[in-house]
Design a protein around this motif. Sequence first.
Motif, PDB file in Angstrom:
ATOM      1  N   HIS A   1       0.837  -1.114   0.090  1.00 48.48           N
ATOM      2  CA  HIS A   1      -0.074   0.098  -0.115  1.00 48.48           C
ATOM      3  C   HIS A   1       0.912   1.309   0.084  1.00 48.48           C
ATOM      4  CE1 HIS A   1      -3.462  -2.461   0.770  1.00 48.48           C
ATOM      5  NE2 HIS A   1      -2.928  -3.091   1.831  1.00 48.48           N
ATOM      6  N   THR A   2       0.661   2.455  -0.661  1.00 49.25           N
ATOM      7  CA  THR A   2       1.278   3.520  -0.755  1.00 49.25           C
ATOM      8  C   THR A   2       0.991   4.238   0.464  1.00 49.25           C
ATOM      9  OG1 THR A   2      -0.396   4.787  -1.721  1.00 49.25           O
ATOM     10  CG2 THR A   2       1.170   3.414  -3.196  1.00 49.25           C
ATOM     11  N   PRO A   3       1.791   5.333   0.824  1.00 46.39           N
ATOM     12  CA  PRO A   3       1.588   6.121   1.677  1.00 46.39           C
ATOM     13  C   PRO A   3       0.334   6.748   1.969  1.00 46.39           C
ATOM     14  CG  PRO A   3       4.155   6.108   1.141  1.00 46.39           C
ATOM     15  CD  PRO A   3       3.393   5.330   0.130  1.00 46.39           C
TER      16      PRO A   3
ATOM     17  N   ARG B   1      -9.055  -2.093   3.103  1.00 46.07           N
ATOM     18  CA  ARG B   1      -9.157  -2.161   1.722  1.00 46.07           C
ATOM     19  C   ARG B   1      -9.334  -3.449   1.185  1.00 46.07           C
ATOM     20  NH1 ARG B   1      -6.530   1.786  -1.606  1.00 46.07           N
ATOM     21  NH2 ARG B   1      -5.701   0.234  -2.820  1.00 46.07           N
ATOM     22  N   ALA B   2      -9.108  -4.383   1.786  1.00 46.57           N
ATOM     23  CA  ALA B   2      -8.980  -5.861   1.403  1.00 46.57           C
ATOM     24  C   ALA B   2     -10.640  -6.252   0.885  1.00 46.57           C
ATOM     25  CB  ALA B   2      -8.808  -6.776   2.363  1.00 46.57           C
TER      26      ALA B   2
ATOM     27  N   ALA C   1      -1.109   1.508  11.126  1.00 46.13           N
ATOM     28  CA  ALA C   1      -1.871   2.365  10.168  1.00 46.13           C
ATOM     29  C   ALA C   1      -1.982   1.311   8.914  1.00 46.13           C
ATOM     30  CB  ALA C   1      -1.374   3.488   9.841  1.00 46.13           C
ATOM     31  N   LEU C   2      -1.105   0.813   8.522  1.00 42.41           N
ATOM     32  CA  LEU C   2      -0.734  -0.154   7.245  1.00 42.41           C
ATOM     33  C   LEU C   2      -1.617  -1.210   7.484  1.00 42.41           C
ATOM     34  CD1 LEU C   2       3.043   0.106   6.471  1.00 42.41           C
ATOM     35  CD2 LEU C   2       1.379  -0.459   4.563  1.00 42.41           C
ATOM     36  N   ALA C   3      -1.257  -2.082   8.601  1.00 40.87           N
ATOM     37  CA  ALA C   3      -2.338  -3.268   8.843  1.00 40.87           C
ATOM     38  C   ALA C   3      -4.111  -2.711   8.779  1.00 40.87           C
ATOM     39  CB  ALA C   3      -2.059  -3.564  10.216  1.00 40.87           C
TER      40      ALA C   3
ATOM     41  N   ALA D   1      -4.931   8.039   3.683  1.00 42.54           N
ATOM     42  CA  ALA D   1      -6.329   8.243   3.495  1.00 42.54           C
ATOM     43  C   ALA D   1      -7.227   7.166   3.976  1.00 42.54           C
ATOM     44  CB  ALA D   1      -6.368   8.040   1.983  1.00 42.54           C
ATOM     45  N   ALA D   2      -6.694   5.857   4.266  1.00 44.91           N
ATOM     46  CA  ALA D   2      -7.697   4.801   4.838  1.00 44.91           C
ATOM     47  C   ALA D   2      -8.024   5.197   6.321  1.00 44.91           C
ATOM     48  CB  ALA D   2      -7.107   3.497   4.893  1.00 44.91           C
TER      49      ALA D   2
END
Lengths: 179, 179
Positions: free
Chosen positions: A103-105, A155-156, A147-149, A110-111
């Motif tokens: 995933h991009t930063p 998003r999944a 945050a990535l997790a 945004a997520a």
Amino acid sequence: MRVLGVDPGLTRCGVGVVEGVAGRPLTMLGVGVVRTPVDADLSHRLLAVEQGIEQWLDEHRPEIVAVERVFSQHNVRTVMGTAQASAVAMLCAARRGIPVALHTPSEVKAAVTGSGRAEKAQVGAMVTRLLRLSAPPKPADAADALALAICHIWRAPAQNRLQQAVARHTVNATKGRTA
Amino acid sequence: MRVLGVDPGLTRCGVGVVEGVAGRPLTMLGVGVVRTPVDADLSHRLLAVEQGIEQWLDEHRPEIVAVERVFSQHNVRTVMGTAQASAVAMLCAARRGIPVALHTPSEVKAAVTGSGRAEKAQVGAMVTRLLRLSAPPKPADAADALALAICHIWRAPAQNRLQQAVARHTVNATKGRTA
């Protein structure tokens, strides 16, 4: 779904494990930072990153590893180290047959904040709220890994729906040709 | 001294093993390319590079792994893959306790042709001559890997002398202080 988020870096590699599904409260299972000495040989730093990631995989057995997609806009020297640390994280996952998502930063920001250009502090504040923590995880690399997790869990479903739609379209197109 | 040279890349990772010492004729023990499918997932490509490098290390048991030092002047997309493939090669060596040496492309060119700005064909021609081969190794990545190994063998004595001089200087400086 249990996700290990990795914010790659040689000096500090953020790691965070989040469990949950989109639309339900999420749970943090662990957060930390894998550090390697700045003055060590590059090959030994990569080895230390590998050993650190392996420990997190052993302890938490994630189903997915979400890694920040590295771009080269920023400081060239830093980016090479980041790219190399991310390679180690991806390799550790692939070796165990664990899928890797990038995933991009800005996707991550945004997520969790609603804005792809959010500041570090805002990301930290939202991670704290979403995981019901008493304080923002420190350093920022640790918060970014969480945050990535979170980003991946949210998003999944959209990504899966998209893949299913593509698959359906392909099937229909094939039917169309054979009809 | 037996050196595995690695010209890192995701699509084609050149590998070459050279044995010898500076000032004596060198011997090529093996040369090849580790390839990974362009359309595969990045984590699986890194895994394929790891498996390839591991095979070369198993078969040839080098004392040193010489890897091209990656810069980011060129195409940004390619460079990230190159940096990641080089990380895998360094990691494989470090895991076995094999020292890793990095050489820049111009150091390698200067070592084998006398000019840091030599063209690919010139490097290939000199590698062919220095290793007494019947034809230049193909593709260029394979020739570059051999050039890296040759460069390391020839530069190592100078690097060792430098390290010894630094060590002597440090000892003398310490003696000076304690005297």
